[in-house]
Design a protein around this motif. Structure first.
Motif, PDB file in Angstrom:
ATOM      1  N   UNK A   1       0.825  -1.205   0.000  1.00  0.00           N
ATOM      2  CA  UNK A   1       0.000   0.000   0.000  1.00  0.00           C
ATOM      3  C   UNK A   1       0.862   1.258   0.000  1.00  0.00           C
ATOM      4  N   UNK A   2       1.928   1.271   0.811  1.00  0.00           N
ATOM      5  CA  UNK A   2       2.797   2.436   0.868  1.00  0.00           C
ATOM      6  C   UNK A   2       3.573   2.610  -0.434  1.00  0.00           C
ATOM      7  N   UNK A   3       4.051   1.512  -1.014  1.00  0.00           N
ATOM      8  CA  UNK A   3       4.759   1.606  -2.285  1.00  0.00           C
ATOM      9  C   UNK A   3       3.861   2.223  -3.357  1.00  0.00           C
ATOM     10  N   UNK A   4       2.600   1.803  -3.388  1.00  0.00           N
ATOM     11  CA  UNK A   4       1.666   2.367  -4.364  1.00  0.00           C
ATOM     12  C   UNK A   4       1.391   3.833  -4.067  1.00  0.00           C
ATOM     13  N   UNK A   5       1.273   4.172  -2.794  1.00  0.00           N
ATOM     14  CA  UNK A   5       1.025   5.554  -2.397  1.00  0.00           C
ATOM     15  C   UNK A   5       2.190   6.457  -2.779  1.00  0.00           C
ATOM     16  N   UNK A   6       3.406   6.028  -2.440  1.00  0.00           N
ATOM     17  CA  UNK A   6       4.585   6.852  -2.703  1.00  0.00           C
ATOM     18  C   UNK A   6       4.821   7.006  -4.202  1.00  0.00           C
ATOM     19  N   UNK A   7       4.416   6.034  -4.975  1.00  0.00           N
ATOM     20  CA  UNK A   7       4.602   6.106  -6.429  1.00  0.00           C
ATOM     21  C   UNK A   7       3.751   7.195  -7.070  1.00  0.00           C
ATOM     22  N   UNK A   8       2.735   7.659  -6.338  1.00  0.00           N
ATOM     23  CA  UNK A   8       1.880   8.727  -6.846  1.00  0.00           C
ATOM     24  C   UNK A   8       2.260  10.040  -6.165  1.00  0.00           C
ATOM     25  N   UNK A   9       2.069  11.136  -6.867  1.00  0.00           N
ATOM     26  CA  UNK A   9       2.270  12.451  -6.260  1.00  0.00           C
ATOM     27  C   UNK A   9       1.199  12.687  -5.202  1.00  0.00           C
ATOM     28  N   UNK A  10       1.557  13.419  -4.157  1.00  0.00           N
ATOM     29  CA  UNK A  10       0.611  13.751  -3.090  1.00  0.00           C
ATOM     30  C   UNK A  10       0.152  15.191  -3.245  1.00  0.00           C
ATOM     31  N   UNK A  11      -1.152  15.386  -3.355  1.00  0.00           N
ATOM     32  CA  UNK A  11      -1.703  16.733  -3.395  1.00  0.00           C
ATOM     33  C   UNK A  11      -1.603  17.363  -2.012  1.00  0.00           C
ATOM     34  N   UNK A  12      -1.641  18.694  -1.928  1.00  0.00           N
ATOM     35  CA  UNK A  12      -1.595  19.339  -0.603  1.00  0.00           C
ATOM     36  C   UNK A  12      -2.731  18.848   0.287  1.00  0.00           C
ATOM     37  N   UNK A  13      -2.422  18.621   1.560  1.00  0.00           N
ATOM     38  CA  UNK A  13      -3.440  18.221   2.516  1.00  0.00           C
ATOM     39  C   UNK A  13      -4.268  19.439   2.930  1.00  0.00           C
ATOM     40  N   UNK A  14      -5.500  19.232   3.329  1.00  0.00           N
ATOM     41  CA  UNK A  14      -6.350  20.371   3.703  1.00  0.00           C
ATOM     42  C   UNK A  14      -5.825  21.095   4.936  1.00  0.00           C
TER      43      UNK A  14
END
Length: 553
Positions: free
Chosen positions: A214-227
């Motif tokens: 799950x973390x590997x898949x998450x890190x592979x994507x860019x993270x939008x700014x958190x609210x």
């Protein structure tokens, strides 16, 4: 959620996922909640949480804004002035106190790093959670080990008394997982900078592999700014340090940036997701004896060091961690578990010097290069006509070079103590003889002298020949740089004070504002499960006031 609990928590807790993506995870089969336990029945599961660098000041700043997991803990037994009472307020020593009931003088973990000139390698610095005898290792590239922890943890005590007890430790740092888990663990996992790791040869449980994936898949994507929560808007102000602007970050992250992931709310959510998965898969809290899981949430520390404590970054972290805790506790409730929680921290912290100077703290300063071990070493060697180096150092400990003759050792020690003590930013410079001669303090920790605080951190086997302590609000950072603008480690209360929060369903809540210590946690938890413990530095805290003392006197 049966096989996908890690992914479900990751989707719902602080990862910036959309509601639609969270809904894609299968719904859990939720049994009826457990009835409120009786006062005398021991909990079936102990959940011991350490939030790295969660100072009492940070807790106080945000406690009125919590609506999730922290809000629940605030209905239990609240000790807002818990003390990591020793002088060396760092991650490894702090974590070593939480579940051993012993101060660093007895755990043997006096710092994150120390000098051992007898080790058979060129690098004489030893990391607190390494095995320095492994060929080819050094203190930054090491084999993780529990060899330096001299005392048992609560989990070990439980397992020794009741072998069916399961002991699990999961953290964002190896030293947190090791120092809380101890020597006898069923599962022990930490984030190693790339994935979740354990000791060599251990099989990877399904819950950990799910978390890894799950973390590997998450890190592979860019993270939008958190609210940005409304209560954070007052902190949305820029400050420039070493050419970098801080104070307005929202954890946007480029795809593949593992370092940014580590210093962000999602990394804590991942640790709790894996912890929940292990609880579910191992059926913790459902056996005949009480089990224990230790959870080290490390993101607050990484965020503090790299971004400071008084900008939008830390405010978002507090909000997201509150949500993550709430999601985690709700999951345990849904499984019908009877569990007891304790949450505390390994040390506090102090915000970046530059922002503190803007906040009416003109005495704030970076330590001068003149007070460094390197500078004093050069000056002492020159003054005594000796070939250097004559002094070696790690953290605040200063060691005399091994090759000095007895006469030269005495001369170097005297000269070094005099020179350090003369520095305007130094509060004290104590020799090991002075520290060793000081009895262990027995008074409330806020009253301790500097020498008493130093004594609680002193182990003659590994401590230095001289301990140098800086004055209040002098940071050990000489020159701030991108990625490291704030720190801790001082003997002052902003680094020593942490909250200690206990919660269990059905307990009568109360708040005790007077000081207690983190070494009080282990004997207190031991009392709740009827486990006799003796000879600890800590004392049992009565969590059931007015209804019969829960502590064994």
């Amino acid at each position: 959620m049966k096989s996908l609990i890690a992914i479900a928590l990751l989707a719902s807790a602080a990862l910036g996922a959309t509601a639609a993506s969270a809904q894609q995870a299968p719904a859990p089969a939720i049994p009826a909640p457990a009835p409120a336990p009786t006062r005398t029945a021991p909990p079936r599961l102990i959940v011991a949480i350490s939030v790295d660098q969660f100072s009492a000041d940070l807790f106080q700043q945000y406690r009125n804004h919590f609506t999730g997991g922290f809000a629940r803990l605030l209905t239990g037994a609240v000790f807002p002035s818990g003390y990591q009472s020793h002088a060396a307020t760092e991650t490894c020593p702090g974590h070593s106190t939480i579940l051993t009931g012993m101060r660093p003088a007895h755990t043997g973990i006096v710092a994150n790093n120390w000098i051992d000139q007898s080790v058979a390698r060129a690098d004489k610095t030893v990391y607190c959670a390494e095995d320095e005898t492994v060929p080819g290792s050094d203190h930054t590239s090491y084999t993780v080990s529990d060899r330096h922890l001299k005392v048992p943890t609560l989990g070990e005590m439980m397992k020794n008394a009741r072998p069916a007890t399961r002991v699990v430790s999961v953290a964002g740092k190896d030293r947190a997982a090791v120092m809380m888990g101890g020597h006898k663990v069923d599962e022990l996992w930490w984030w190693d900078g790339k994935t979740y790791a354990s000791y060599a040869g251990r099989a990877v449980p399904r819950a950990v592999q799910r978390g890894r994936d799950a973390v590997a898949a998450l890190v592979a994507r860019a993270q939008a700014p958190l609210p940005l929560p409304d209560f954070c808007r007052a902190l949305d102000r820029p400050i420039t340090v070493a050419g970098t602007v801080y104070g307005q970050g929202r954890f946007a992250r480029a795809a593949g940036d593992l370092k940014a992931f580590r210093a962000s709310p999602p990394s804590d959510a991942a640790v709790f997701a894996i912890a929940a998965g292990l609880i579910q898969d191992m059926k913790l809290g459902r056996g005949r004896d009480t089990d224990i899981i230790d959870i080290g949430a490390s993101a607050t520390d990484y965020i503090g060091h790299s971004l400071g404590t008084q900008g939008t970054e830390m405010c978002i972290q507090m909000d997201q961690l509150d949500r993550t805790l709430g999601s985690f506790f709700d999951t345990l409730d849904g499984w019908g578990l009877d569990y007891e929680v304790v949450l505390t921290a390994d040390h506090g912290a102090h915000d970046m010097t530059e922002r503190q100077q803007q906040h009416a703290m003109p005495m704030e300063s970076h330590v001068s290069a003149d007070a460094s071990i390197k500078a004093v070493d050069a000056a002492v060697a020159a003054a005594l006509g000796l070939k250097g180096p004559v002094l070696l150092g790690a953290e605040g400990d200063v060691y005399l070079a091994r090759g000095l003759s007895p006469a030269d050792r005495a001369r170097v020690l005297a000269a070094a103590q005099t020179r350090f003590a003369a520095q305007p930013q130094v509060a004290a410079a104590f020799t090991r003889a002075q520290i060793a001669a000081q009895p262990m303090a027995t008074t409330p920790p806020e009253t301790w002298t500097l020498l008493e605080r130093a004594r609680a951190s002193f182990d003659p086997a590994v401590s230095g020949d001289l301990l140098v302590l800086l004055k209040p609000r002098v940071t050990t950072i000489e020159t701030p740089a991108a990625g490291y603008v704030e720190t801790h480690g001082s003997p002052w209360d902003y680094d020593r004070r942490v909250p200690i929060l206990f919660w269990r369903k059905g307990m009568a809540g109360f708040e005790q504002p007077l000081s207690v210590e983190t070494v009080d946690i282990a004997p207190t938890l031991a009392a709740t499960i009827g486990l006799p413990v003796h000879g600890l530095d800590g004392r049992c805290l009565d969590l059931n006031p007015g209804a019969g003392d829960t502590c064994v006197r």
